[in-house]
Design an enzyme around this catalytic site. Structure first.
Site, PDB file in Angstrom:
ATOM      1  N   GLU A 136       2.319  -0.409 -17.431  1.00 27.78           N
ATOM      2  CA  GLU A 136       1.813   0.192 -18.685  1.00 27.78           C
ATOM      3  C   GLU A 136       1.625  -0.836 -19.792  1.00 27.78           C
ATOM      4  O   GLU A 136       0.751  -0.681 -20.650  1.00 27.78           O
ATOM      5  CB  GLU A 136       2.803   1.251 -19.180  1.00 27.78           C
ATOM      6  N   GLN A 165       9.627   5.456 -11.541  1.00 29.77           N
ATOM      7  CA  GLN A 165       8.193   5.195 -11.371  1.00 29.77           C
ATOM      8  C   GLN A 165       7.775   3.828 -11.904  1.00 29.77           C
ATOM      9  O   GLN A 165       6.599   3.511 -11.974  1.00 29.77           O
ATOM     10  CB  GLN A 165       7.373   6.312 -12.004  1.00 29.77           C
ATOM     11  N   HIS A 166       8.765   3.033 -12.304  1.00 27.35           N
ATOM     12  CA  HIS A 166       8.537   1.615 -12.578  1.00 27.35           C
ATOM     13  C   HIS A 166       7.522   1.340 -13.678  1.00 27.35           C
ATOM     14  O   HIS A 166       6.817   0.321 -13.620  1.00 27.35           O
ATOM     15  CB  HIS A 166       8.103   0.893 -11.284  1.00 27.35           C
ATOM     16  N   CYS A 167       7.410   2.237 -14.684  1.00 29.24           N
ATOM     17  CA  CYS A 167       6.487   2.009 -15.810  1.00 29.24           C
ATOM     18  C   CYS A 167       5.065   1.755 -15.332  1.00 29.24           C
ATOM     19  O   CYS A 167       4.311   0.986 -15.944  1.00 29.24           O
ATOM     20  CB  CYS A 167       6.911   0.825 -16.691  1.00 29.24           C
ATOM     21  N   GLN A 168       4.694   2.370 -14.214  1.00 32.65           N
ATOM     22  CA  GLN A 168       3.329   2.150 -13.713  1.00 32.65           C
ATOM     23  C   GLN A 168       2.355   3.027 -14.489  1.00 32.65           C
ATOM     24  O   GLN A 168       2.697   4.134 -14.915  1.00 32.65           O
ATOM     25  CB  GLN A 168       3.259   2.475 -12.216  1.00 32.65           C
TER      26      GLN A 168
END
Ligand code: PMP
Length: 401
Positions: free
Chosen positions: A135, A364-367
């Site tokens: 992001e 969700q790993h800041c995707q």
């Protein structure tokens, strides 16, 4: 990107690796724990801790202000750190480029989007935004578009095309999409979820010589050689703390080639001098250790993990699937392996793994929004990680099948 021949095993690096692992106090103090979250932040070797201690006990002062020796030394330290970053990135023309220190990649990208991009673009220009990457490499560019629109300058955002199965960019579709108005392309060197090297030289080929390429190198600086000359990019943004420096450190490297000079606006106040001292020490340490060897080691560990997971039916590996078993000697995955269990929630899996001493990232790993919709577990490796840790992790994962 360097192709790594895994038929020539990296295990001959064993002795080198043991010597380096011994230099991480937090790792050696906890032999029962395995730190598998270096993509979030990296552990620090003793040399970095020593540099921090030395700076704070011999020179601590503000930079660019006083005229007494501690202040002068601090000013020099910041200037030398800029040169250190340029050398580390293989800058072929350091006299013309600039280095701006930040708190990390997020702030670096945001600063570029706020203070440079709006001066570069004109009405009708296009930018490419990597909508399935972190992001931090999406939102700032969209904000810049909004800022320009408020000034009556309308730019078009083109979403980066992806190959869904592998997580790679679709370089062919990118070449079709790119035209003379495509003036700025934001990309990521190594994907923080899929773990693949994103083939930046192919991005350059696809968009042509005139587009500005801004590289999010958060997952490559410190993990593999990064050469701005080879990559032919205009900006490199990275997090010092992921490259073994202190938290709250990072940098933007800017080539003096196209567009206005990069001059971050506003009065930034006191720089993070101790963080900058730690960054110089970290880059010295990484260079002495050999980023090429760190890359070979972590890629080999990731291949071993990928290979093991492929034999466990309960797991789905995200992104690049290439592994030793595919019969290919070439492995594009760097030291990041992300996977899901078909029945166990990723958050629960993270807890279960920690009960066995494994520290992983699960969510969700800041995707960005075009990425994964459900959570996963990410294992990210560094030079202190061992074959034994990977095998032990696979053994635990096998029991959950
Ligand atoms: N980009 C990528 C590819 C990342 O992996 C991260 C950190 N996970 C960031 C940007 C943000 O870095 P920082 O938190 O240091 O600002």
């Amino acid at each position: 990107m360097t192709d790594i021949d895994l038929t020539a095993p990296s295990w001959e690096l064993g002795e080198w690796q043991r010597a380096l692992r011994a230099q991480f106090p937090i790792i050696t103090a906890h032999p029962d724990l395995a730190y598998l979250d270096s993509a979030a932040t990296a552990q620090k070797p003793q040399a970095v801790l020593d540099a921090v201690h030395a700076y704070l006990t011999t020179s601590n002062a503000n930079a660019g202000r006083g005229t007494y020796p501690w202040a002068n030394r601090t000013t020099a330290l910041v200037e030398q750190a800029r040169e250190r970053v340029k050398r580390f990135l293989g800058d072929p023309a350091p006299e013309g480029s600039a280095v701006h220190f930040t708190s990390g990649t997020t702030e670096g990208l945001r600063t570029l989007a706020r203070d440079w991009l709006p001066h570069f673009l004109a009405d009708g220009d296009e930018i490419v935004v990597p909508v399935a990457d972190h992001e931090a490499n999406i939102a700032p560019w969209l904000e810049a578009q909004g800022q320009l629109a408020r000034q009556g300058v309308h730019i078009r955002v083109r979403p980066m095309p992806y190959q869904r199965a592998s997580g790679d960019y679709d370089h062919r579709a990118l070449a079709e999409l790119a035209g003379p108005r495509t003036r700025f392309v934001a990309v990521t060197h190594v994907h923080h979820v899929y773990g693949g090297d994103m083939n930046i030289h192919r991005v350059r080929r696809a968009v042509g010589p005139d587009a500005v390429i801004c590289l999010d190198a958060a997952q490559s600086v410190g993990h593999q050689p990064v050469s701005v000359a080879e990559l032919d990019v205009d900006f490199v943004v990275f997090s010092g703390h992921k490259a073994m420096a202190l938290p709250g450190t990072g940098a933007v490297w800017a080539r003096r080639a196209r567009g206005p000079r990069f001059t971050p606006g506003g009065w930034a106040g006191t720089p993070n001098t101790v963080g900058i001292a730690s960054l110089t020490a970290a880059l010295d340490w990484l260079e002495a250790a050999g980023t090429d060897r760190i890359e070979r080691w972590t890629v080999a560990l990731a291949a071993r993990l990928t290979e093991g997971l492929r034999h466990l039916d309960a797991y789905e590996i995200l992104g690049c699937q290439t592994s030793l078993a595919a019969g290919s000697p070439v492995q594009r995955r760097r030291g990041i392996v992300t996977f899901r269990h078909h029945a166990i929630d990723s958050g629960d899996l993270g807890f279960i793994l920690f009960s066995d001493g494994f520290m992983v990232r699960s969510d969700q790993h800041c995707q960005g929004g075009a990425g994964e919709r459900t959570g996963s577990v990410r294992v990210s490796l560094h030079v202190h990680n061992t074959v034994e840790e990977v095998d032990r992790l696979l053994a635990v994962l096998a029991t959950l099948g």
